[in-house]
Write a protein that holds these residues in place. Structure first.
Motif, mmCIF file in Angstrom:
data_model
loop_
_atom_site.group_PDB
_atom_site.id
_atom_site.type_symbol
_atom_site.label_atom_id
_atom_site.label_comp_id
_atom_site.label_asym_id
_atom_site.label_seq_id
_atom_site.Cartn_x
_atom_site.Cartn_y
_atom_site.Cartn_z
ATOM 1 N N ASN A 178 0.813 -1.220 0.000
ATOM 2 C CA ASN A 178 0.000 0.000 0.000
ATOM 3 C C ASN A 178 0.845 1.268 0.000
ATOM 4 N N ARG A 179 2.181 1.113 0.131
ATOM 5 C CA ARG A 179 3.072 2.277 0.166
ATOM 6 C C ARG A 179 4.097 2.129 -0.954
ATOM 7 N N PRO A 180 4.157 3.056 -1.888
ATOM 8 C CA PRO A 180 5.047 2.916 -3.064
ATOM 9 C C PRO A 180 6.516 2.752 -2.695
ATOM 10 N N ALA A 181 7.004 3.522 -1.717
ATOM 11 C CA ALA A 181 8.424 3.448 -1.355
ATOM 12 C C ALA A 181 8.775 2.079 -0.776
ATOM 13 N N ALA A 204 13.240 4.829 -3.908
ATOM 14 C CA ALA A 204 12.323 4.805 -2.772
ATOM 15 C C ALA A 204 12.408 6.097 -1.973
ATOM 16 N N LEU A 205 13.618 6.647 -1.807
ATOM 17 C CA LEU A 205 13.762 7.909 -1.089
ATOM 18 C C LEU A 205 13.145 9.069 -1.872
ATOM 19 N N ASP A 206 13.177 8.992 -3.195
ATOM 20 C CA ASP A 206 12.508 10.021 -3.993
ATOM 21 C C ASP A 206 10.998 9.975 -3.785
ATOM 22 N N LYS A 207 10.468 8.765 -3.609
ATOM 23 C CA LYS A 207 9.038 8.626 -3.347
ATOM 24 C C LYS A 207 8.682 9.085 -1.936
ATOM 25 N N ASN A 208 9.555 8.686 -0.970
ATOM 26 C CA ASN A 208 9.285 9.011 0.434
ATOM 27 C C ASN A 208 10.617 9.138 1.160
ATOM 28 N N SER A 209 10.945 10.325 1.593
ATOM 29 C CA SER A 209 12.229 10.557 2.276
ATOM 30 C C SER A 209 12.258 9.942 3.662
ATOM 31 N N GLU A 210 11.136 9.444 4.168
ATOM 32 C CA GLU A 210 11.078 8.829 5.486
ATOM 33 C C GLU A 210 11.050 7.293 5.389
#
Length: 550
Positions: A178-181, A204-210
């Motif tokens: 459910n989470r792209p990163a 993955a960091l580009d999608k979500n830095s966390e």
């Protein structure tokens, strides 16, 4: 009634197996009888005169015969030696046991062994379980540097594949889809190519830095120094603590939230442990000890990660031997699994009390004191658990970089232990001397280590094959107990040498060697001729005619 029928069927099967096992003997006797009966109609005695055959042989035939035999046996010897060096067993013995033994009555023996094992209590032998190395190095800043310098890969594919499975277990969960990163990181952990793994972590960091697991992958594999790895892990720690606190509040809402919290817990524990290892490698040992103690207090159920072994190594670096003894008192328990770190550290602490004044000459005259006896017994206990360690501690074998996974009581565990603990043994004056004088005495107490141990289970026989998978091919594997050369290697070596010598002598001295060969063959055939004459004198000459009338 059913039990009686089952017993009767088992007996019939056993009789059939026994009869089939000895059917070849009946066939051999039948062939011998037919040859004897048909010798007169076929005129075998006239056509196959053995003496005439020997007289027609020339020395060149003996040279060709012995030379060919030497060549064939030499080729078999080379193949057997290569197979033994690679797999630790004889090819001919393995084929005989696996394929020929069932034909010659192996099923009957197996049945007997199974029936007897049902009547006796089963002895469960410890299996060869592979463990994560608690002191494993960083791929980017340590393993890769070795590859750049030597051009050799210190990690095997099997070892890296186990690490990939661990990462998928620790850092992924069912809700990642459910989470792209996190979905990208699922594919990254399964990727074999290091560059593609790093590329996916950056995506993955580009999608979500966390995304904490992406920071972990970059810290482990992309950075080239421990200092840079520490910076990446600190960034991952900030993200991991936020995710952990968020999932901790929601963990009881559903099974998916509980799985997510379990994953966030694994990520946080892994990050804090690697940060403590970074501090230890950068010389901030007291800070590393504090981080490890806090981690063990905060997550006491994570004993499976063996964080206490990291703590023991750091305390030994500080020479805080009392604190090390306190850790051993908690973890060197009969109910907990042992390790080389536990056993050899206990031996080091006991040796430290007596090794500075220990002298083998004095001890042989006056005997061992109580403290010296305790130290020797601790060394024997450690050597029995892992007999590969002393040769590395005494620098009788060269070290390599430790693998990411180890096999307890195996060569891989010995390498992982000595790689970090050799300086601690050298720091204690006389400890290596005491080890050198006493470690071989362990083997007198366990003459058959594969069958019966003294303080531990019998030494597992599967360690060699498992260590060959974990350790690189350029490493000279330590094998215990030392295997003797198989019979067929010695046999083919002797046959090759003997036939080569015969070929040489026949080529140099053809006439005497031909005479010797004829004499030898005539001597060998003499008992058979005598036996045939006796049989002919006992049986009637008209036996063939009587049989034809039937």
């Amino acid at each position: 009634m059913a039990g009686v029928l089952t017993t009767l069927l088992n007996k019939l099967k056993a009789c059939a197996c026994w009869a089939w096992s000895y059917l070849w003997l009946l066939w051999f006797l039948l062939v011998a009888f037919l040859i004897y009966v048909l010798r007169v109609p076929l005129k075998m005695s006239e056509n196959a005169s053995f003496a005439m055959f020997l007289n027609t042989l020339t020395p060149k035939f003996y040279v060709a015969l012995t030379g060919t035999s030497s060549l064939i046996s030499g080729l078999i010897l080379i193949f057997e030696w290569w197979y033994f060096r690679k797999y630790g067993t004889s090819f001919i013995e393995q084929v005989s046991l696996n394929h020929l033994s069932p034909w010659l009555g192996g099923n009957e023996s197996n049945g007997n062994s199974n029936s007897s094992s049902n009547n006796s209590p089963q002895q469960t032998a410890p299996e060869c379980k592979v463990w994560r190395n608690p002191l494993n190095l960083f791929r980017g800043s340590e393993y890769n540097r070795f590859t750049w310098v030597t051009g050799k890969d210190p990690l095997t594919f099997y070892d890296m594949n186990l690490s990939a499975q661990d990462h998928q277990t620790f850092f992924t969960c069912d809700t990642d889809q459910n989470r792209p990163a996190d979905e990208i990181m699922q594919r990254a952990w399964r990727e074999r190519n290091p560059q593609l793994r790093i590329q996916k972590a950056k995506e993955a960091l580009d999608k979500n830095s966390e995304c904490a697991s992406a920071w972990i992958l970059l810290a482990e594999e992309e950075v080239t120094t421990i200092l840079e790895a520490e910076k990446s892990f600190k960034q991952a720690l900030k993200v991991g603590e936020i995710n952990y606190k968020k999932s901790q509040v929601q963990q009881h809402q559903s099974a998916q939230h509980e799985a997510l919290h379990r994953r966030d817990t694994n990520v946080l524990v892994y990050i804090k442990r690697r940060l403590a290892m970074c501090a230890r490698k950068l010389g901030r040992v007291k800070e590393a000890v504090k981080m490890m103690r806090d981690l063990m207090k905060e997550f006491p159920l994570f004993n499976v990660l063996n964080i206490h072994e990291n703590l023991i190594e750091a305390l030994l670096e500080l020479q805080a031997y009392a604190d090390v003894q306190a850790v051993l008192a908690k973890y060197d328990d009969i109910s907990l699994p042992k390790s080389a770190t536990i056993c050899y550290t206990a031996a080091l602490l006991k040796a430290r009390a007596v090794c500075d004044k220990f002298s083998p000459e004095v001890a042989s005259k006056r005997g061992l004191s109580t403290a010296e006896m305790n130290a020797v017994e601790a060394i024997h206990r450690a050597v029995e658990f892992n007999p590969h360690v002393p040769k590395y501690l005494l620098e009788m074998k060269s070290l390599i970089l430790p693998p990411e996974h180890i096999l307890k009581r195996g060569d891989s565990e010995a390498i992982a232990y000595v790689f970090f603990h050799l300086p601690h043994w050298k720091r204690v004056e006389g400890a290596l001397n005491l080890l050198h004088c006493t470690w071989e005495g362990t083997f007198r107490m366990i003459p058959y280590p594969l069958e019966k141990g003294h303080l531990f289970y019998p030494y597992p026989s599967c360690t060699e094959s498992a260590d060959r998978e974990l350790l690189p091919t350029f490493h000279d594997l330590s094998v215990y107990p030392k295997k003797e050369l198989p019979f067929f290697i010695l046999f083919t070596a002797g046959l090759c040498s003997f036939t080569a010598l015969l070929a040489l002598l026949t080529h140099q001295f053809p006439e005497p060697m031909g005479l010797i060969a004829k004499t030898f063959l005539s001597t060998i055939s003499a008992p058979f001729n005598f036996l045939l004459d006796k049989i002919e004198s006992m049986l009637p000459s008209t036996l063939w005619h009587q049989l034809s009338r039937l």
